[in-house]
Every structure is written in C-alpha cells, then in structure tokens.
Write a protein that holds these residues in place. Structure first.
Motif, PDB file in Angstrom:
ATOM      1  N   ASN A 115       0.825  -1.210   0.000  1.00  0.00           N
ATOM      2  CA  ASN A 115       0.000   0.000   0.000  1.00  0.00           C
ATOM      3  C   ASN A 115       0.861   1.263   0.000  1.00  0.00           C
ATOM      4  O   ASN A 115       2.062   1.217   0.240  1.00  0.00           O
ATOM      5  CB  ASN A 115      -0.909  -0.030   1.235  1.00  0.00           C
ATOM      6  CG  ASN A 115      -2.027   0.985   1.162  1.00  0.00           C
ATOM      7  OD1 ASN A 115      -2.388   1.445   0.071  1.00  0.00           O
ATOM      8  ND2 ASN A 115      -2.582   1.345   2.301  1.00  0.00           N
ATOM      9  N   LYS A 116       0.182   2.372  -0.259  1.00  0.00           N
ATOM     10  CA  LYS A 116       0.795   3.709  -0.252  1.00  0.00           C
ATOM     11  C   LYS A 116       1.898   3.824  -1.313  1.00  0.00           C
ATOM     12  O   LYS A 116       2.916   4.492  -1.115  1.00  0.00           O
ATOM     13  CB  LYS A 116       1.341   4.056   1.130  1.00  0.00           C
ATOM     14  CG  LYS A 116       0.275   3.972   2.234  1.00  0.00           C
ATOM     15  CD  LYS A 116       0.784   4.455   3.569  1.00  0.00           C
ATOM     16  CE  LYS A 116      -0.307   4.317   4.632  1.00  0.00           C
ATOM     17  NZ  LYS A 116       0.117   4.804   5.951  1.00  0.00           N
TER      18      LYS A 116
ATOM     19  N   ASP B 140       1.669   5.480  -3.872  1.00  0.00           N
ATOM     20  CA  ASP B 140       1.701   6.884  -4.302  1.00  0.00           C
ATOM     21  C   ASP B 140       2.753   7.684  -3.543  1.00  0.00           C
ATOM     22  O   ASP B 140       3.275   8.687  -4.043  1.00  0.00           O
ATOM     23  CB  ASP B 140       0.326   7.523  -4.128  1.00  0.00           C
ATOM     24  CG  ASP B 140      -0.216   7.385  -2.712  1.00  0.00           C
ATOM     25  OD1 ASP B 140      -0.255   6.242  -2.206  1.00  0.00           O
ATOM     26  OD2 ASP B 140      -0.603   8.411  -2.108  1.00  0.00           O
TER      27      ASP B 140
ATOM     28  N   SER C 187      -2.806   1.720  -3.878  1.00  0.00           N
ATOM     29  CA  SER C 187      -2.906   2.930  -3.068  1.00  0.00           C
ATOM     30  C   SER C 187      -4.346   3.022  -2.598  1.00  0.00           C
ATOM     31  O   SER C 187      -5.253   3.301  -3.407  1.00  0.00           O
ATOM     32  CB  SER C 187      -2.524   4.180  -3.867  1.00  0.00           C
ATOM     33  OG  SER C 187      -2.864   5.347  -3.127  1.00  0.00           O
TER      34      SER C 187
END
Length: 640
Positions: free
Chosen positions: A173-174, A176, A210
């Motif tokens: 995740n994340k 971005d 994301s």
C-alpha cells in the motif's frame, strides 16, 4: 438511497417487475467470500476497506455527506475523503488514528458478496485479530511501501497461516508515497517471499495499491503502475476459490444443532453442512455413538431437496429411529470423523488472566460443549522468531501447544482438514468469558488404547450393601478454620450411626498421593483434581467421603461437583475470618507467611474464593466443633 456515482452499472428501480425478481434472486444466490485485512499499525487497512465500500457503491448519501464533514474535521488535505473513518467507529480509534476493535463490513459486486473484517494492527490487540481471522477464507496482508515487511506483518501472517487461511494477498500500500517505484515493490515482494517459506505459506498474490488514491483496487488497471500486469484487488477477490468449494469435495459432515420435532409425525435433525454433500438414500453414521441409518428426506425452507452441499443449512430426516441429539455429527457411513477425549492442540490465549493448567474450562467445538482440562504447555511459540520456548502457562496473546482432556468423547477432525470440527474455544466457567481459541492437531494414542471395562457390580450395588447413599462432604475454608477438626467430629458421629465413611485430609494426602505437588496455583489445581478423582472412586464403592482441604478456588470445587451425580456433592463452608484463623495459627504457618518464609499461602499472598452458594455454612467463632458437627449431621439427614 445508495450513492450512485456516474459509473453505476444498473438502476434496479427502473427495471420491470420480472427483471426485479430475477435481479433479487441473483443477489440472493451470489457466492459469499469472507476476508480480513491485517498488518502493522497505520498500514492503511481501514482506508482500504473504506475505499472498497466507496467504489462498490455501498455508501448511502447521508453517510457520504457525514464522511466528507468528518474528513475535513480530522484534517484530510484538500477535498479528499478519509476512507478510514467509514470503518473506525470507536471514538478512541478516530482520536488515535488506529483500529482497536474488529469492524465487520458488508459489500457486494456484480459477481460476489463480501464480508470483510478490519482487524487491529497493535500487538496488544492480537486476540481481536485472531477473532476476525477465525472465519475468513482470505487475508489481505497490507505493507506500507515506505516501511517494508515489519515484525507485526510477520506476526499477522504467521497467525493467519496458523488459523488455516491459505489465500494470502500481499497488498503493498501507499505506492503513491514512493512514486509508484517498481524497484521498491519488487524488493518488498522478495523479502516477504523469504519469510513466507519459513512459515510454510505455499503461495501469495502480490498487488501494488494505493488505498487513498484507488490504484489497482477496482477493475480498471492503474495508469500509475504500467509495469504491473496482474489483476486488481477486486478482480482477485471475485475469482479466488471459495472454502465451500473445497469443502464440498470432502466426506459428508453435518454437526447437529437442533432436533426439530414440531409434532409426533416429524423428527428431523437441523444443522449446517460442514463438508461434502448428501442425497436421500445415502447411508450415514451418527458419531460418537456409531449408529447407522439412511437419509430419508432433505428438508429446507424452500421444500424438499434432491441434494445438499457444504455451506447449506438443512434438516435431515432418517429412515430409522436412532438416538441423535445436539452435539452429535451425522457423517458419511463409510468415512466418519473421529471421537476422542484427549488431544494435542495449538492454543491462542486471549484473556488477561493467565491460563491455569489443570483447571476445567468449557470447551465449545461446533455444537458440542464439554468440560476440558488443559495441561501445562509442551512449549510456547515465539511469533517473532518461531522458536519453541519452555513455558508453564500461557499469558495474554500467548500461543502454545498443549494437551487437553475432556470429560467425555467429542467428535472432531484435525483443524487442517476442517475448521468446523477442528477449531474450538475455551470459556471460563465462572465468568463465562472466552479465554482462548484452539486448533486440534490429533487425538492422543493413549485415548484410543484405554477403554472403560464393564463391571457387573456397580455403585448402586455397593451402596445397597452399605444401606446408605454415597456422598462427598466437602469441607472448605482457610487454614486454621477448623475443617479437619469438624470433619473428624462428623465422621465419629456417622460411625456411631453405622455409616461407612472415609476421611481425606489435606495434610495426610500430601504425605503420599500428592507428595510431588507444591503450593503454586497450578499445583493446588492438580491437588484438588486428584482428590476429586479419589473421592469419586470412593463414592462408587458406596462410601460417604469427607474431605478437609482449603480448596481455595471455586472453579476446582465446581469441577469436583460436576464429577458426581446430582445431589452427592455437599459443600460445607467453614466460615472463619482471616484474623481469627491467624490468631489460632496452631501450625505457625501464618507467622512464616507474614515473614516471607512461606510463599503462596492462602489468605496472605494467595487468594481464597469463598463459596457463594454452599449447601452448609458453619461459623466456628460462634459455636464449638462439636456443635458444628451436630448441625451438619442435622442438615444431611436422612442419609438414605
């Protein structure tokens, strides 16, 4: 009404009546997937679930309006929505920005329905994570792309694998926040792959996502990750194999939850099929009794069925009048499950109070409820290093392997083969709190080799010869309360009445049978268990048994009561205040305990749990031992 959005693919309110009926029928018969999100703190679990709810159009307009307001209040940048607020419902969760409790949410796509559990990431809430994982078919393990694989990531991965979840998604995740860097994603996947081999996880599905921006979560591939050619998270959730599909390939099993007898002309057995399939005419076996019959009818809400499969709740009627009740399992006649009263199991301890080896807990497995004694762990598992550590007990969030003994045989299968017949919980008999979850490995060989030997002379015959009803007169109270003195006086009076008795005294028993036991809480529990078994054997011989033991814990006194037939256990509370017992101190034990020379002494540094509903209570401050004995004799009369 639900938030529609520009891309909503259908509008049920515009369909004609026939199409509405077909639509509703399709929704009702969609497959259901249960999954959990887990990982370390602040990896984005709640945000991901909020995004799934939003993208699947499962947010109502008033919820969306409130969410936008809450997002602004909690400092979300610009007009962005903080999707975590959809799931983090507790005030403490919103204030700290963490998940504490397990939050269950429902959503659906055109292909499937889903129940997702958002589980907490903090180590102190591991028991909540275990609760969420216990019914899941798939686990989404989130990893913060900035931090990589952390200790808690490994902890949760180990737990979900231990709990039998074989579908793992590694959601990095994340992305971005790291510029959608493929090298970072590849490094995290490689690190996790090394770890997965250590715990025996055969495969996992890595997906770069994301939760905040929505990359690779819906069906549309993200333009930000052109280097990723795999499926999106939703696509994977919609196509992964369901547990019920695998369960249907196994032998037939149906734990009986309820005997349905609406009238004299109908007797059926209701339950959820946990494995295999069944048709009218199939031969079945009732476990643990072993009685056999054939299925006559399969009754459901929609009428009689030609076949029923795993995951369906039905009522079966049988061609023969066999003994079958709640807790029994109806199974394939040629491939039934085992029944045993001794097991090895992995136990996850979930209570603030440490496990008490030897203490009796309620064990609930499916629709079966029995008393189980857990032995001291063979070892505890370190979830960080996976080492096997020596342990005498298990504390909160501890995981260990131990042996259990139940008071009667239960029907089971190894947890690896069946969650329904291999997974259990332990319940404290006094507080009714769930204290542990467990997974059975196998039955112990000694349980299969030892059988009850039938005898022709039973306890009723022994009692008739002695012209008395067997009883256990259980004297309990503090050291120095007068238990032994009063019990001796009662036995003398019973002997004058030509009653056959035997007195078991605490100090005397510790010279022989229990000389290997100390005075720790665990040893005290085992001390009373052994005495209970001896007292039971003596009542089988027709005797009136008197016992004089401190027996400080209610749970163990209740355990002995449950060993005996109704009415044969009489609890006698010798109610003497601590200060009075300490003043007597005939043996000098209180003095040593006060000086620190005697550890684990009841009333000083070890608790005494006074009876709440003793059959007889005597206060030796107000009466003499002889008067107390006379009072007790009056209360237990007549003796036949």
């Amino acid at each position: 009404m639900p938030y529609s959005g520009e891309n909503q693919a259908y509008a049920p309110e515009a369909l004609i009546a026939d199409d509405i009926a077909a639509y509703l029928d399709a929704q009702q018969h969609k497959e259901m997937l249960r999954f959990i999100t887990c990982g370390s703190v602040d990896d984005g679990k709640s945000t991901l679930i909020g995004r799934l709810l939003y993208d699947s159009k499962m947010i109502f307009e008033d919820q969306l309006t409130a969410l936008e307001g809450d997002s602004a209040k909690h400092g979300t940048q610009g007009d962005a929505i903080d999707f975590a607020l959809l799931v983090d419902g507790l005030a403490a969760e919103r204030e700290q920005g963490i998940t504490i409790d397990v939050a269950y949410r429902f959503f659906a796509t055109e292909k499937r329905k889903f129940i997702v559990a958002d589980t907490p990431g903090h180590e102190q809430y591991t028991r909540n994570m275990v609760t969420g994982a216990s019914t899941a078919d798939l686990a989404v393990i989130l990893v913060d792309a900035r931090k990589g694989v952390l200790e808690q990531t490994k902890r949760h991965s180990f737990l979900v694998h231990l709990l039998g979840i074989r579908h793992l998604v590694l959601a990095v995740n994340k992305m971005d926040l790291v510029g959608y860097d493929q090298a970072i994603f590849d490094r995290i996947v490689a690190d996790y792959q090394i770890f997965a081999k250590e715990i025996g996880a055969e495969a996992f599905t890595p997906i770069p996502i994301s939760g905040f921006k929505g990359d690779n979560i819906t069906t549309a591939p993200s333009a930000n990750t052109p280097w990723y050619a795999g499926s999106s998270l939703i696509d994977h959730l919609e196509t992964v194999e369901l547990a019920n599909t695998r369960a249907q390939e196994r032998a037939f099993r149906m734990p009986v939850q309820w005997v349905n007898r609406p009238n004299l002309d109908f007797r059926g057995f209701a339950g959820l099929i946990s494995g295999g399939s069944v048709k009218p005419g199939d031969p079945v076996r009732i476990v643990p009794s072993g009685k056999t019959s054939k299925v006559k009818r399969i009754v459901s809400f929609d009428g009689d069925q030609d076949e029923a499969v795993a995951g369906q709740s039905v009522t079966l009627t049988l061609k023969d009048e066999v003994d079958c009740s709640r807790g029994d399992v109806i199974a394939a006649a040629d491939d039934p499950p085992e029944a045993s009263d001794q097991f090895e199991a992995t136990i996850v301890w979930m209570d603030e109070q440490a496990m008490k080896p030897g203490r009796g807990y309620w064990l609930k497995l499916g629709s079966q409820t029995v008393t189980a004694n857990v032995q001291a762990p063979k070892y505890e598992i370190c979830v960080n290093t996976f080492e096997h550590l020596a342990a005498k007990t298990l504390k909160l969030n501890g995981i260990g392997v131990a042996e259990l003994r139940t008071d009667r045989p239960i029907t089971f299968e190894p947890y690896a083969n069946s969650r329904q017949l291999g997974g259990f919980i332990l319940i404290d008999k006094y507080t009714n709190a769930t204290v542990a979850a467990g997974m059975i490995h196998f039955s112990l060989r000694r349980a299969q080799n030892v059988h009850w030997q039938a005898t022709e002379i039973g306890r009723d015959h022994h009692a008739a010869l002695k012209n008395q009803k067997p009883r256990v007169l259980w004297f309990t109270g503090l050291s120095g309360s007068g238990k032994s003195t009063i019990a001796n006086e009662v036995e003398k009076r019973l002997n004058l009445m030509n009653r056959h008795t035997f007195l078991l005294d605490g100090d005397n028993v510790r010279h022989g049978l229990n000389k290997d036991l100390g005075f720790t809480e665990t040893d005290r529990i085992e001390n009373i268990r052994r005495i209970g078994e001896v007292a039971k054997l003596m009542t089988d011989a027709g005797l009136i048994v008197l016992t004089a033991f401190i027996s400080p814990f209610r749970a163990e006194r209740r355990m002995v009561r449950e060993m005996l037939p109704e009415g044969e256990f009489i609890e006698i509370f010798v109610d003497t205040p601590l200060e009075v017992a300490e003043q007597r101190d005939v043996k000098g034990l209180y003095k040593k305990a006060r000086e620190g020379q005697l550890k684990n002494f009841t009333g000083i540094d070890s608790p005494y749990e006074a009876p709440e509903n003793a059959e007889i209570r005597v206060n030796t401050v107000d009466i003499t031992p002889a008067e107390a004995a006379d009072y007790i004799i009056e209360q237990i009369m007549p003796l036949k």
